[in-house]
Design a protein around this motif. Structure first.
Motif, PDB file in Angstrom:
ATOM      1  N   MET A   1       0.797  -1.249  -0.004  1.00 52.46           N
ATOM      2  CA  MET A   1      -0.028  -0.109  -0.042  1.00 52.46           C
ATOM      3  C   MET A   1       0.826   1.284   0.074  1.00 52.46           C
ATOM      4  SD  MET A   1      -3.242  -0.985   2.504  1.00 52.46           S
ATOM      5  CE  MET A   1      -4.171  -2.484   2.186  1.00 52.46           C
TER       6      MET A   1
ATOM      7  N   PHE B   1       0.434   3.035  -3.552  1.00 55.41           N
ATOM      8  CA  PHE B   1      -0.738   4.190  -3.309  1.00 55.41           C
ATOM      9  C   PHE B   1       0.015   5.364  -2.569  1.00 55.41           C
ATOM     10  CE2 PHE B   1      -3.429   0.586  -2.951  1.00 55.41           C
ATOM     11  CZ  PHE B   1      -4.272   0.665  -4.095  1.00 55.41           C
TER      12      PHE B   1
ATOM     13  N   GLN C   1       0.611   6.104   0.495  1.00 56.77           N
ATOM     14  CA  GLN C   1       0.150   6.257   1.619  1.00 56.77           C
ATOM     15  C   GLN C   1       0.842   6.197   2.646  1.00 56.77           C
ATOM     16  OE1 GLN C   1      -3.782   6.594   2.275  1.00 56.77           O
ATOM     17  NE2 GLN C   1      -3.488   7.151  -0.050  1.00 56.77           N
TER      18      GLN C   1
ATOM     19  N   GLN D   1      -1.408   6.168   8.364  1.00 53.95           N
ATOM     20  CA  GLN D   1      -2.695   6.013   7.744  1.00 53.95           C
ATOM     21  C   GLN D   1      -3.287   4.388   7.451  1.00 53.95           C
ATOM     22  OE1 GLN D   1      -5.037   8.356   7.984  1.00 53.95           O
ATOM     23  NE2 GLN D   1      -3.519   9.636   8.811  1.00 53.95           N
ATOM     24  N   ILE D   2      -2.168   3.922   6.821  1.00 56.63           N
ATOM     25  CA  ILE D   2      -2.111   2.419   6.297  1.00 56.63           C
ATOM     26  C   ILE D   2      -2.453   1.467   7.551  1.00 56.63           C
ATOM     27  CG2 ILE D   2      -1.189   0.370   5.249  1.00 56.63           C
ATOM     28  CD1 ILE D   2       0.684   2.182   3.844  1.00 56.63           C
TER      29      ILE D   2
ATOM     30  N   PHE E   1      -9.431   4.867   0.238  1.00 57.05           N
ATOM     31  CA  PHE E   1      -8.773   5.936   1.186  1.00 57.05           C
ATOM     32  C   PHE E   1      -9.352   7.237   1.451  1.00 57.05           C
ATOM     33  CE2 PHE E   1      -5.291   2.757  -0.796  1.00 57.05           C
ATOM     34  CZ  PHE E   1      -5.047   2.486   0.374  1.00 57.05           C
TER      35      PHE E   1
ATOM     36  N   ARG F   1       7.610   6.690  -0.446  1.00 63.31           N
ATOM     37  CA  ARG F   1       6.168   7.282  -0.553  1.00 63.31           C
ATOM     38  C   ARG F   1       6.445   8.399  -1.652  1.00 63.31           C
ATOM     39  NH1 ARG F   1       3.130  11.376   3.181  1.00 63.31           N
ATOM     40  NH2 ARG F   1       1.274  11.527   2.145  1.00 63.31           N
TER      41      ARG F   1
ATOM     42  N   TRP G   1       4.478   9.001  -5.057  1.00 62.93           N
ATOM     43  CA  TRP G   1       3.572  10.231  -5.763  1.00 62.93           C
ATOM     44  C   TRP G   1       4.105  10.941  -6.793  1.00 62.93           C
ATOM     45  CZ3 TRP G   1      -0.866  12.191  -4.669  1.00 62.93           C
ATOM     46  CH2 TRP G   1      -1.457  11.669  -3.477  1.00 62.93           C
TER      47      TRP G   1
ATOM     48  N   LEU H   1      -7.342   9.389  -3.144  1.00 65.88           N
ATOM     49  CA  LEU H   1      -6.467   8.780  -2.201  1.00 65.88           C
ATOM     50  C   LEU H   1      -6.421   9.263  -0.686  1.00 65.88           C
ATOM     51  CD1 LEU H   1      -3.393   8.129  -4.442  1.00 65.88           C
ATOM     52  CD2 LEU H   1      -5.309   6.492  -3.952  1.00 65.88           C
TER      53      LEU H   1
ATOM     54  N   HIS I   1      -6.034  12.606   0.767  1.00 69.18           N
ATOM     55  CA  HIS I   1      -5.228  13.406   1.199  1.00 69.18           C
ATOM     56  C   HIS I   1      -5.622  14.851   1.272  1.00 69.18           C
ATOM     57  CE1 HIS I   1      -1.420  10.891   0.994  1.00 69.18           C
ATOM     58  NE2 HIS I   1      -1.992  10.285   0.045  1.00 69.18           N
TER      59      HIS I   1
END
Length: 288
Positions: A109, A113, A115, A119-120, A139, A205, A209, A225, A227
């Motif tokens: 994840m 993604f 993330q 949060q995960i 998400f 991460r 992105w 997603l 945010h």
């Protein structure tokens, strides 16, 4: 007041005094400050000059200065994995059978993604669904798809979530339950396990992105997603100097249809618009 808060306030005050002294050397008082002065202050000197922004925001609110825009500082030295490191991380998470499925799922994840780990680990089981369209996760505002074989790793974890055998968590709805009642897995234990595999969470991460904004605008990605809008703005600023200018057919990626932003399109090496053949070759590289 904590020692850290005191030191931050002291630094902001010191830099504000330095800014006023610098402005006086330019023959101006605060009320005469222009946008050119602000740009000159932030464009030269050390990075500590950015701490004058709180003072300038206060001056704007008090109408001591007018028609000024305070530059938003961006961190241009943020950690970023190389594309090969990112590919190696995917390969490790897909093929590392001795790694617990929970850590592999969290890592995927993160990689797919972008993330944050915080949060995960808080995800709940009702944020996943498995149906005719495949395994999906939400998400934010929409459901996005997991590609195979990453979806298989998630299903393996779902079938045997850890922490449910204790009396404290027999009916936990957390996707990644910890060993304390109602608490998820500890973020630091997950982060440390990933680092032992050579996967740097923040740098990974950032790479995720950076690759995803080649498929769709940051504001669209942020909404889908989960945010915050300010995170989207920060992402746009951080990535602007890294992204090449697109021309020709590739330019259409900047206005991609949000409905296409599944994990397949967001994954940097297996975008769905390239077709199943390219995705198969990608996962073939991961299995080597």
């Amino acid at each position: 007041m904590t020692a850290g808060a005191f030191l931050r306030a002291k630094q902001h005050t010191t830099v504000a005094i330095q800014f006023l002294h610098w402005l006086g050397q330019r023959g101006r008082q605060l009320g005469e400050c222009t946008q050119h002065d602000v740009d000159a202050w932030f464009g030269a000197g050390t990075t500590t000059r950015q701490h004058a922004n709180n003072f300038l925001y206060w001056a704007i609110r008090q109408r001591l200065v007018r028609h000024l825009t305070v530059p938003v500082p961006t961190n241009r030295t943020s950690p970023l994995t190389s594309e090969q490191e990112h590919l190696d991380a995917v390969r490790t998470l897909l093929l590392h059978d001795s790694l617990p499925a929970a850590h592999r799922a969290i890592g995927l994840m993160l990689v797919l993604f972008g993330q944050p780990l915080a949060q995960i680990v808080k995800l709940r089981t009702d944020q996943l669904r498995d149906g005719p369209d495949g395994l999906q996760v939400t998400f934010g505002s929409d459901w996005v798809n997991f590609p195979e074989p990453a979806a298989t790793v998630i299903r393996v974890h779902l079938a045997a979530r850890p922490g449910l055998s204790t009396a404290a968590n027999p009916t936990s709805q957390l996707l990644f339950p910890g060993f304390m009642p109602g608490r998820p897995m500890h973020i630091y234990s997950v982060s440390n396990r990933l680092r032992t595999l050579g996967i740097r969470p923040l740098a990974t991460r950032s790479r995720s992105w950076l690759q995803m904004v080649r498929e769709a605008p940051p504001s669209v990605l942020a909404d889908r997603l989960g945010h915050q809008s300010q995170d989207s703005d920060a992402l746009r600023g951080a990535c602007r100097h890294r992204l090449p200018r697109l021309r020709g057919p590739e330019a259409s990626l900047q206005t991609a249809d949000p409905q296409r932003i599944t994990v397949a399109t967001s994954h940097p090496y297996a975008p769905s618009h390239l077709g199943n053949g390219r995705r198969t070759r990608f996962y073939g590289r991961c299995r080597r």
